[in-house]
Design a protein around this motif. Sequence first.
Motif, PDB file in Angstrom:
ATOM      1  N   GLY A  18       9.761  87.069  52.223  1.00 44.46           N
ATOM      2  CA  GLY A  18      10.448  87.447  53.332  1.00 44.46           C
ATOM      3  C   GLY A  18       9.419  88.554  53.981  1.00 44.46           C
ATOM      4  O   GLY A  18       8.572  88.935  53.421  1.00 44.46           O
ATOM      5  N   PRO A  19      10.027  88.923  55.147  1.00 43.90           N
ATOM      6  CA  PRO A  19       9.173  90.123  56.057  1.00 43.90           C
ATOM      7  C   PRO A  19       9.224  91.362  55.242  1.00 43.90           C
ATOM      8  O   PRO A  19       9.845  91.579  54.224  1.00 43.90           O
ATOM      9  CB  PRO A  19       9.811  89.986  57.200  1.00 43.90           C
ATOM     10  N   SER A  20       8.302  92.339  55.468  1.00 43.83           N
ATOM     11  CA  SER A  20       8.251  93.656  55.037  1.00 43.83           C
ATOM     12  C   SER A  20       9.586  94.431  55.144  1.00 43.83           C
ATOM     13  O   SER A  20      10.061  94.217  56.294  1.00 43.83           O
ATOM     14  CB  SER A  20       7.317  94.566  55.759  1.00 43.83           C
ATOM     15  N   GLY A  21      10.137  95.091  54.245  1.00 47.62           N
ATOM     16  CA  GLY A  21      11.120  95.619  54.478  1.00 47.62           C
ATOM     17  C   GLY A  21      12.420  94.919  53.997  1.00 47.62           C
ATOM     18  O   GLY A  21      13.565  95.384  54.071  1.00 47.62           O
ATOM     19  N   CYS A  22      12.461  93.700  53.628  1.00 52.57           N
ATOM     20  CA  CYS A  22      13.599  92.750  53.216  1.00 52.57           C
ATOM     21  C   CYS A  22      14.078  93.119  51.969  1.00 52.57           C
ATOM     22  O   CYS A  22      15.170  92.632  51.542  1.00 52.57           O
ATOM     23  CB  CYS A  22      13.133  91.224  53.372  1.00 52.57           C
ATOM     24  N   GLY A  23      13.467  93.957  51.028  1.00 49.97           N
ATOM     25  CA  GLY A  23      14.282  94.215  49.634  1.00 49.97           C
ATOM     26  C   GLY A  23      13.554  93.278  48.706  1.00 49.97           C
ATOM     27  O   GLY A  23      13.993  93.505  47.360  1.00 49.97           O
ATOM     28  N   LYS A  24      12.331  92.681  48.738  1.00 48.77           N
ATOM     29  CA  LYS A  24      11.959  91.725  47.468  1.00 48.77           C
ATOM     30  C   LYS A  24      11.262  92.507  46.575  1.00 48.77           C
ATOM     31  O   LYS A  24      11.421  92.290  45.544  1.00 48.77           O
ATOM     32  CB  LYS A  24      11.011  90.586  48.161  1.00 48.77           C
ATOM     33  N   SER A  25      10.476  93.380  46.977  1.00 44.09           N
ATOM     34  CA  SER A  25      10.013  94.287  45.741  1.00 44.09           C
ATOM     35  C   SER A  25      11.008  95.199  45.139  1.00 44.09           C
ATOM     36  O   SER A  25      10.847  95.431  43.749  1.00 44.09           O
ATOM     37  CB  SER A  25       8.555  95.144  46.382  1.00 44.09           C
ATOM     38  N   TYR A  85       7.817  85.937  41.395  1.00 49.07           N
ATOM     39  CA  TYR A  85       6.515  86.139  42.028  1.00 49.07           C
ATOM     40  C   TYR A  85       6.865  86.703  43.464  1.00 49.07           C
ATOM     41  O   TYR A  85       7.771  86.141  44.036  1.00 49.07           O
ATOM     42  CB  TYR A  85       5.771  85.042  42.197  1.00 49.07           C
ATOM     43  N   VAL A  86       6.525  87.873  44.061  1.00 47.82           N
ATOM     44  CA  VAL A  86       6.901  88.613  45.200  1.00 47.82           C
ATOM     45  C   VAL A  86       5.732  88.527  46.372  1.00 47.82           C
ATOM     46  O   VAL A  86       4.708  88.698  46.002  1.00 47.82           O
ATOM     47  CB  VAL A  86       7.435  89.938  45.237  1.00 47.82           C
ATOM     48  N   THR A  87       6.000  87.900  47.400  1.00 46.38           N
ATOM     49  CA  THR A  87       4.970  87.734  48.322  1.00 46.38           C
ATOM     50  C   THR A  87       5.554  87.928  49.835  1.00 46.38           C
ATOM     51  O   THR A  87       6.799  87.497  50.060  1.00 46.38           O
ATOM     52  CB  THR A  87       4.008  86.590  48.383  1.00 46.38           C
ATOM     53  N   HIS A  88       4.858  88.162  50.920  1.00 51.26           N
ATOM     54  CA  HIS A  88       5.333  88.153  52.144  1.00 51.26           C
ATOM     55  C   HIS A  88       4.808  86.853  52.902  1.00 51.26           C
ATOM     56  O   HIS A  88       5.011  86.426  53.970  1.00 51.26           O
ATOM     57  CB  HIS A  88       4.996  89.257  53.141  1.00 51.26           C
ATOM     58  N   ASP A  89       3.795  86.308  52.078  1.00 46.01           N
ATOM     59  CA  ASP A  89       3.155  85.067  52.615  1.00 46.01           C
ATOM     60  C   ASP A  89       3.611  83.822  52.217  1.00 46.01           C
ATOM     61  O   ASP A  89       3.749  83.473  51.162  1.00 46.01           O
ATOM     62  CB  ASP A  89       1.594  85.151  51.948  1.00 46.01           C
ATOM     63  N   GLN A  90       4.332  83.193  53.338  1.00 50.98           N
ATOM     64  CA  GLN A  90       5.213  81.888  52.931  1.00 50.98           C
ATOM     65  C   GLN A  90       4.317  80.807  52.426  1.00 50.98           C
ATOM     66  O   GLN A  90       4.651  79.897  51.940  1.00 50.98           O
ATOM     67  CB  GLN A  90       6.107  81.768  54.207  1.00 50.98           C
ATOM     68  N   VAL A  91       2.799  80.912  52.765  1.00 53.72           N
ATOM     69  CA  VAL A  91       1.986  79.822  52.449  1.00 53.72           C
ATOM     70  C   VAL A  91       2.001  79.767  50.889  1.00 53.72           C
ATOM     71  O   VAL A  91       1.869  78.834  50.167  1.00 53.72           O
ATOM     72  CB  VAL A  91       0.644  79.639  52.957  1.00 53.72           C
ATOM     73  N   GLU A  92       1.917  80.933  50.533  1.00 52.26           N
ATOM     74  CA  GLU A  92       1.575  81.127  48.901  1.00 52.26           C
ATOM     75  C   GLU A  92       3.150  80.791  48.361  1.00 52.26           C
ATOM     76  O   GLU A  92       3.060  79.868  47.183  1.00 52.26           O
ATOM     77  CB  GLU A  92       1.580  82.780  48.574  1.00 52.26           C
ATOM     78  N   ALA A  93       4.062  81.149  48.799  1.00 51.33           N
ATOM     79  CA  ALA A  93       5.684  80.731  48.299  1.00 51.33           C
ATOM     80  C   ALA A  93       5.449  79.075  48.354  1.00 51.33           C
ATOM     81  O   ALA A  93       5.975  78.393  47.140  1.00 51.33           O
ATOM     82  CB  ALA A  93       6.408  81.127  49.043  1.00 51.33           C
ATOM     83  N   MET A  94       5.144  78.249  49.336  1.00 46.97           N
ATOM     84  CA  MET A  94       5.081  76.972  49.510  1.00 46.97           C
ATOM     85  C   MET A  94       4.292  76.244  48.469  1.00 46.97           C
ATOM     86  O   MET A  94       4.857  75.202  47.893  1.00 46.97           O
ATOM     87  CB  MET A  94       4.777  76.420  51.025  1.00 46.97           C
TER      88      MET A  94
END
Length: 358
Positions: free
Chosen positions: A36-43, A189-198
């Motif tokens: 998700g984008p920065s500040g979305c709460g994932k971390s 795993y937390v990331t803001h990079d959706q390519v990493e996620a995919m």
Amino acid sequence: MAKLDLRGVRKSYGTVEVIKGIDLTVDHGEFCVFVGPSGCGKSTLLRMIAGLESITGGEVAIGEEVVNAIPAADRGLAMVFQSYALYPHMTVRQNLSFGLENIQTPKPQIREKVEAVAKMLQIDMLLDRRPKDLSGGQRQRVAIGRAVVREPNIFLFDEPLSNLDAELRVDMRGEIAALHKRLGNTMVYVTHDQVEAMTMADKIAVLRLGELEQFGRPLDLFNNPANLFVAGFIGSPKMNFLQGRTDADDRNRLILDTGDTIDLPEGRFTQAPGQTVTLGLRPTELQPDPDGALHAHVGAVEQLGSESYLYGTFQNETPVTVHNPGQTTIRPGDKVALTAKSTAMHLFDTETGLTLRG
């Protein structure tokens, strides 16, 4: 079994609610990515799982045990941070063995575990060096190795590749995925990079403003996004969006704000006649076609050899990106007609943002 359950998990700082009731299950052995984008709460959510942040409401369960009141050190987890967090005065060997020494693991066992993990991560030749003598990728391997030697139930990764350059990120992405395959542990795993996620995930949790927008397998999110946010966030380059209204007499006829008109595939969507909708088209599903129903002005062209990208605007200045396999003769300043594959169209209710897929 290292199954992870989040049940109505909430987090507030005073009157500000930053995690707004998350429900999801990560099965044993799955690789789950919070994106998700920065500040979305994932971390923040990851730290709540780890026990580094208190939980305002709901439950975190590992296996069958609710761990809300269990200290971080006793949850059977290992965490890899963005900053590596290595002890600079210690050698690689000492960094790897430090956690095991703290729990009074016998020295022969420590030596055996450290050497096995170092060999697996290809840092066995670095055991006597200090962090300052290592590259960024080597330091990240050491940080991962420090987690692996503890043999945790669940691995937690908090944006571990953010400090690496682009080429090394790709390499480390593959190494972490291969590590998961070898170990078979549950990983979050937390990331803001959706390519990493995919490319890495078995399941992806898309977060926005402390809420779970969609949870599922990568291709399910790509092919069937639940709403406009997920559709725009998952996929690179991002999806093109066009606003319009269905014809009052023919709900399968879409009159776009660009001035173009396009036919929707019959029976695929649940749109009503005269409904305000948003059409989603991925760049890979648009192609130049003299008889195309969509019309755009090309502002820039990227020629990458094996593929090319067209960047421009539709007639109402709505931006558009087109992916073209191979090379193209289209140049900046050209006007092009485009055809969209009807089988790859996405349609959303503009007011609610929700998909209208039937």
